[in-house]
Design an enzyme around this catalytic site. Structure first.
Site, short mmCIF file in Angstrom:
data_model
loop_
_atom_site.label_atom_id
_atom_site.label_comp_id
_atom_site.label_asym_id
_atom_site.label_seq_id
_atom_site.Cartn_x
_atom_site.Cartn_y
_atom_site.Cartn_z
N HIS A 62 0.91 -1.43 0.19
CA HIS A 62 0.11 0.09 -0.01
C HIS A 62 0.85 1.32 0.06
O HIS A 62 0.36 2.27 0.50
CB HIS A 62 -0.78 0.18 1.19
CG HIS A 62 -1.78 -1.10 1.25
ND1 HIS A 62 -3.15 -0.92 0.43
CD2 HIS A 62 -2.01 -2.31 1.90
CE1 HIS A 62 -3.93 -2.03 0.80
NE2 HIS A 62 -3.25 -2.92 1.36
N ASP B 117 -1.21 -4.97 6.10
CA ASP B 117 -2.12 -5.75 5.53
C ASP B 117 -1.81 -6.06 3.98
O ASP B 117 -0.87 -4.92 3.41
CB ASP B 117 -3.47 -5.18 5.67
CG ASP B 117 -3.51 -3.62 4.83
OD1 ASP B 117 -2.49 -2.89 5.21
OD2 ASP B 117 -4.49 -3.67 4.11
N GLU B 118 -2.15 -7.17 3.48
CA GLU B 118 -2.18 -7.31 1.84
C GLU B 118 -0.75 -6.94 1.20
O GLU B 118 -1.21 -6.30 0.10
CB GLU B 118 -3.30 -6.29 1.24
CG GLU B 118 -4.66 -6.76 1.71
CD GLU B 118 -5.89 -5.75 1.13
OE1 GLU B 118 -6.82 -6.28 0.76
OE2 GLU B 118 -5.55 -4.34 1.15
N ALA B 119 0.11 -7.32 1.72
CA ALA B 119 1.64 -7.10 1.24
C ALA B 119 1.79 -8.33 0.22
O ALA B 119 2.67 -9.25 0.33
CB ALA B 119 2.59 -7.15 2.53
N HIS B 120 0.92 -8.26 -0.84
CA HIS B 120 0.95 -9.33 -1.80
C HIS B 120 2.32 -9.21 -2.74
O HIS B 120 2.62 -10.40 -3.47
CB HIS B 120 -0.15 -9.52 -2.55
CG HIS B 120 -1.51 -9.53 -1.67
ND1 HIS B 120 -1.41 -10.45 -0.58
CD2 HIS B 120 -2.70 -8.88 -1.98
CE1 HIS B 120 -2.78 -10.15 -0.06
NE2 HIS B 120 -3.40 -9.37 -0.75
#
Ligand code: TNX
Length: 541
Positions: free
Chosen positions: A283, A346-349
């Site tokens: 993000h 979060d969401e560290a894809h």
């Protein structure tokens, strides 16, 4: 702005107009209705439900001679007295002097400082409200308790008290005693000012709405792929360039340090602590776009105005990454009187698991070095949470057992939890399939679903004392105006606030929905447009 987005906004405002229109039909006339005045609101008809109510005795009627007594010499009490007077004067038309003296016929704010005598068991945020024919006394150990007691007093008065022009009354407060203190210390709301930017005044408006329901944390999501919203002197392009747009391509914006301090000051005047979030290591497109050197390949990506997630990552092996994070956290900590800084996670894809662990374990000590506690989304439990860390659980019914277990195990090891299930407390989830605003990745979330769960038992196996509280996040991919925020927050926000404040024993949808319905005239009076859920028995006249 893309055409799809514009359509969404148009529908949003139409829907809002419709909602407000319907709810205004038959609103109370300014002139007194013939016949006896309506009975005062029962002491238990408040949101969040009070811990204990002992109704009885005569009501107090606020009258032209009423004074607001703020003895005890504390500036905080005086400020709360002035705040109460500001609420009451326009609609009652009374003088309501705020004074350090006075006998009967007063609304008295009494601070004891001690946990004994009058204030036994009230803790840091509790209060007692005693009402009888001679007046009302709100007693608390701390100013926050007095402030919450004042919110209860507001709700006990007719909704017309919230209007800013003179109304007819009568201004009755039912007789009896309310003794009240919160179930949880953390009762939060999150506002995403990154996907769409919201001005200082818009944030203040939301703070005022949160304070009605005794919410005490404002988690501000200050950075994301679409925008960096806080000025950082050592990396000025974060705000000036990284903050220059938003979802849909609009102008975006950022808070100068003085503006941000003003938000923090205003929140604290309403007894909310600001918990700032810089979302890391994913993000981060707005930061990566602002400084080419932060990228592993040295090339800055373009600014981003879409709504995808998971495509950006800080460069974990680069030493500069940690100089950057250290600078940001140092400057942010200096702007933060509160105890906690949220570092996302979060969401560290686009970050490998090994890199994620390396990064989070290197960055947490930078937060504690500046004297703050670490908070992160629950993925933080996949690294090694430092002592005192808080993990924010945002899973939902579809979250896998292994992921839940990781969070529960961390809780058993001392990590504290804030519970914000995406299919319960996310205010940005659509109410119905065709609702024009919001998202639906965690499902459709109507009012009953958002209320009917227990933060104390939601994560099976987590020790009861690991649960710090609840939060209601409001993500703003589809929301760009205050009206948009309000139609998503109302009527779901008061329910999450109640889960955070009220004892589990008061939890009951059938009685809650009646209390919720009776809030509607207040929202009308305050200009808050809300969603008229068919699940709630809204007043029709
Ligand atoms: C998931 S919740 C996200 C956000 C989105 C949100 C939309 C979380 C920690 N991450 O990036 O804005 O869904 O509902």
């Amino acid at each position: 702005m893309n055409p799809h987005h514009r359509t969404t906004r148009l529908f949003g405002s139409l829907l809002l107009t419709a909602a407000v229109g319907i709810s205004c039909v038959g609103a109370a006339p300014a002139r007194p209705a013939p016949g006896p005045p309506p009975p005062p609101t029962p002491l238990s008809q408040v949101i969040p439900a009070p811990a204990s109510v002992d109704a009885g005795g005569s009501a107090y009627r606020i009258n032209p001679g009423t004074t607001i007594r703020v003895d005890g010499g504390s500036r905080d009490v005086r400020r709360i007295g002035d705040y109460l007077a500001d609420v009451l004067r326009p609609s009652t038309g009374y003088r309501l002097p705020v004074t350090a003296h006075g006998g009967g016929n007063t609304i008295r704010l009494k601070l004891t400082g001690k946990e004994t005598g009058d204030a036994k068991g009230l803790g840091d945020e509790g209060y007692r409200l005693d009402s009888g024919s001679r007046g009302v006394t709100i007693t608390a150990r701390r100013p926050a308790g007095l402030f919450h007691g004042v919110q209860t007093l507001r709700q006990l008065l007719p909704a017309a008290v919230e209007k800013d022009t003179r109304q007819s009354g009568p201004w009755l407060i039912a007789g009896g005693t309310v003794e009240d203190s919160p179930r949880y210390a953390y009762r939060g709301a999150m506002l995403d000012v990154s996907r769409h930017f919201f001005t200082v005044d818009q944030v203040k408006r939301y703070i005022d709405q949160l304070s009605l329901y005794k919410v005490n944390k404002l988690h501000l999501h200050l950075s994301d792929d679409q925008g960096w919203r806080i000025a950082i002197d050592s990396w000025p392009r974060l705000a000036t360039y990284g903050g220059s747009t938003q979802v849909g391509g609009g102008a975006g914006g950022y808070y100068t340090k003085d503006q941000y301090k003003e938000i923090v000051r205003y929140a604290s005047s309403r007894y909310l602590e600001v918990v700032p979030e810089i979302d890391l290591p994913g993000h981060t497109n707005a930061a990566l776009a602002s400084y080419a050197d932060l990228n592993c390949d040295g090339v800055a990506p373009p600014l981003y105005t879409g709504t995808a997630v998971g495509f950006s990552s800080l460069c974990v092996p680069k030493p500069l990454t940690y100089e950057f994070v250290d600078d940001v956290l140092r400057e942010l900590a200096a702007l933060t009187p509160g105890s906690t800084i949220h570092i996302g996670g979060d969401e560290a894809h686009s970050t490998s698991h090994a890199d994620y662990v390396t990064f989070m374990n290197k960055v947490q000590p930078l937060v504690t070095k500046y004297g703050k506690s670490v908070m992160g989304w629950h993925q933080l439990t996949g690294a090694t949470p430092v002592k005192g860390a808080i993990a924010q659980y945002w899973g939902y019914d579809a979250t896998g057992a292994a992921e839940r277990k990781q969070v529960v195990d961390a809780a058993k090891n001392g990590t504290k939890l804030v519970i914000s299930p995406a299919d319960r407390s996310y205010l940005d989830m659509k109410y119905t399939r065709d609702f024009p605003l919001g998202l639906s990745w965690a499902g459709l979330v109507e009012v009953q679903r958002s209320y009917d769960w227990d933060p104390g038992t939601y994560l099976a196996g987590a020790p009861a004392d690991s649960i710090l509280g609840v939060e209601a996040p409001l993500w703003t991919e589809t929301l760009s105006t205050s009206a948009n925020l309000e139609v998503m927050a109302f009527p779901k926000l008061p329910g999450i606030a109640e889960l955070g404040w009220s004892p589990a024993a008061t939890h009951d949808w059938d009685t809650y929905k009646v209390r919720l319905a009776s809030q509607a005239p207040r929202w009308d009076a305050l200009g808050i447009g809300y969603y008229r859920s068919p699940q709630v028995p809204w007043p029709t006249n």
